[in-house]
Design an enzyme around this catalytic site. Sequence first.
Site, PDB file in Angstrom:
ATOM      1  N   LYS A  13      -4.725  -2.756 -14.527  1.00  0.00           N
ATOM      2  CA  LYS A  13      -3.772  -1.795 -15.108  1.00  0.00           C
ATOM      3  C   LYS A  13      -2.421  -2.441 -15.420  1.00  0.00           C
ATOM      4  CE  LYS A  13      -3.791   1.315 -11.768  1.00  0.00           C
ATOM      5  NZ  LYS A  13      -4.676   0.682 -10.781  1.00  0.00           N
ATOM      6  N   ARG A  88      -2.428   9.723  -8.713  1.00  0.00           N
ATOM      7  CA  ARG A  88      -3.486   9.146  -7.886  1.00  0.00           C
ATOM      8  C   ARG A  88      -4.225  10.214  -7.094  1.00  0.00           C
ATOM      9  NH1 ARG A  88      -1.000   3.626  -7.452  1.00  0.00           N
ATOM     10  NH2 ARG A  88      -2.524   2.224  -6.523  1.00  0.00           N
ATOM     11  N   ARG A 127      -5.193 -12.275  -6.731  1.00  0.00           N
ATOM     12  CA  ARG A 127      -3.997 -11.971  -7.530  1.00  0.00           C
ATOM     13  C   ARG A 127      -2.750 -12.612  -6.917  1.00  0.00           C
ATOM     14  NH1 ARG A 127      -2.847  -5.870  -9.158  1.00  0.00           N
ATOM     15  NH2 ARG A 127      -2.860  -5.527  -6.916  1.00  0.00           N
ATOM     16  N   ARG A 160       0.665 -10.289  -2.662  1.00  0.00           N
ATOM     17  CA  ARG A 160       1.130  -9.027  -2.085  1.00  0.00           C
ATOM     18  C   ARG A 160       0.452  -8.816  -0.738  1.00  0.00           C
ATOM     19  NH1 ARG A 160       0.396  -4.604  -6.823  1.00  0.00           N
ATOM     20  NH2 ARG A 160      -0.319  -3.410  -5.024  1.00  0.00           N
ATOM     21  N   ARG A 171      -7.770  -0.072   0.291  1.00  0.00           N
ATOM     22  CA  ARG A 171      -7.240   0.581  -0.909  1.00  0.00           C
ATOM     23  C   ARG A 171      -8.370   1.043  -1.822  1.00  0.00           C
ATOM     24  NH1 ARG A 171      -3.944  -3.942  -3.162  1.00  0.00           N
ATOM     25  NH2 ARG A 171      -3.329  -2.572  -4.848  1.00  0.00           N
TER      26      ARG A 171
HETATM   27  P1  AMP Z   1      -0.059  -0.269  -7.033  1.00  0.00           P
HETATM   28  O1  AMP Z   1       0.949  -1.331  -7.304  1.00  0.00           O
HETATM   29  O2  AMP Z   1      -0.173   0.733  -8.143  1.00  0.00           O
HETATM   30  O3  AMP Z   1      -1.398  -0.822  -6.622  1.00  0.00           O
HETATM   31  O4  AMP Z   1       0.489   0.574  -5.775  1.00  0.00           O
HETATM   32  C1  AMP Z   1       0.715  -0.051  -4.532  1.00  0.00           C
HETATM   33  C2  AMP Z   1       0.801   1.002  -3.443  1.00  0.00           C
HETATM   34  O5  AMP Z   1       1.887   1.895  -3.709  1.00  0.00           O
HETATM   35  C3  AMP Z   1      -0.420   1.903  -3.291  1.00  0.00           C
HETATM   36  O6  AMP Z   1      -1.459   1.301  -2.522  1.00  0.00           O
HETATM   37  C4  AMP Z   1       0.203   3.111  -2.596  1.00  0.00           C
HETATM   38  O7  AMP Z   1       0.461   2.841  -1.221  1.00  0.00           O
HETATM   39  C5  AMP Z   1       1.565   3.221  -3.292  1.00  0.00           C
HETATM   40  N1  AMP Z   1       1.498   4.083  -4.489  1.00  0.00           N
HETATM   41  C6  AMP Z   1       1.733   3.712  -5.772  1.00  0.00           C
HETATM   42  N2  AMP Z   1       1.582   4.762  -6.600  1.00  0.00           N
HETATM   43  C7  AMP Z   1       1.229   5.813  -5.822  1.00  0.00           C
HETATM   44  C8  AMP Z   1       0.892   7.170  -6.088  1.00  0.00           C
HETATM   45  N3  AMP Z   1       0.882   7.666  -7.342  1.00  0.00           N
HETATM   46  N4  AMP Z   1       0.574   7.961  -5.036  1.00  0.00           N
HETATM   47  C9  AMP Z   1       0.576   7.501  -3.780  1.00  0.00           C
HETATM   48  N5  AMP Z   1       0.858   6.223  -3.453  1.00  0.00           N
HETATM   49  C10 AMP Z   1       1.178   5.374  -4.462  1.00  0.00           C
END
Ligand code: AMP
Length: 217
Positions: A13, A88, A127, A160, A171
Amino acid sequence: MRIVLFGAPGSGKGTQAEFISRDQGIPHISTGDMLREAARNGTEVGLKARSFMDRGALVPDQVMIEVVAQRLEKDDANKGFLLDGFPRTVEQAEKLDDILKLRGTGIDAVLWLEVDDRELVKRLTSRRICSGCGAIYNLLFQAPITPGRCDKCGSSLDQRVDDQQATAQKRLEVYQQQTSPLKDYYLSRGILKKIDGAKSPDEVYSSLKETLRSGRK
Ligand code: AMP
């Protein structure tokens, strides 16, 4: 256009969002990036979010809805936006619809990057992110020219915390349980477009562009 980029962690994404945002001239709104920045800055939201993020759990819906509602109020989001990592949960999707409905708009397309589960774990753990400019690399298919260094700015590349094996796995479980029901939510609204995310970033982007183009006809 108002676009949601949807897919499991590791489905690409972030990479695709950068391409779309640049070509369409719309802001790339990544809730993960926003939370990581808030955590780095030590804000209340950031510190609260970090405890969920580091263990691969979702940040509570109310916090996320507030964060996104405030972001969408900024001027640059008036002409359209690309949401990456939000919604999400079904509750987040419903609240997003409510926010947009109040402005007389709605989501135009939900682009779903589909990638096989086994491939996702490999991608997540490979990554790397530039500590300087945030550029995304993948040791499997987008490795930097000099190992451990960013091609663009020369800064060191980091992994990360939540991309380490155990958290990455967690996740993906969270995605299956809490996020994947959104497919039906958007399917029933006729705006879900499935794209094969297993190909190279350039090939995936060609499919995305084609999907957006044919959706406009
Ligand atoms: P990402 O970079 O999109 O993979 O997000 C990293 C982390 O941020 C996720 O594993 C969640 O802990 C948190 N996070 C990001 N977006 C959301 C969302 N829309 N709802 C809940 N947690 C989120």
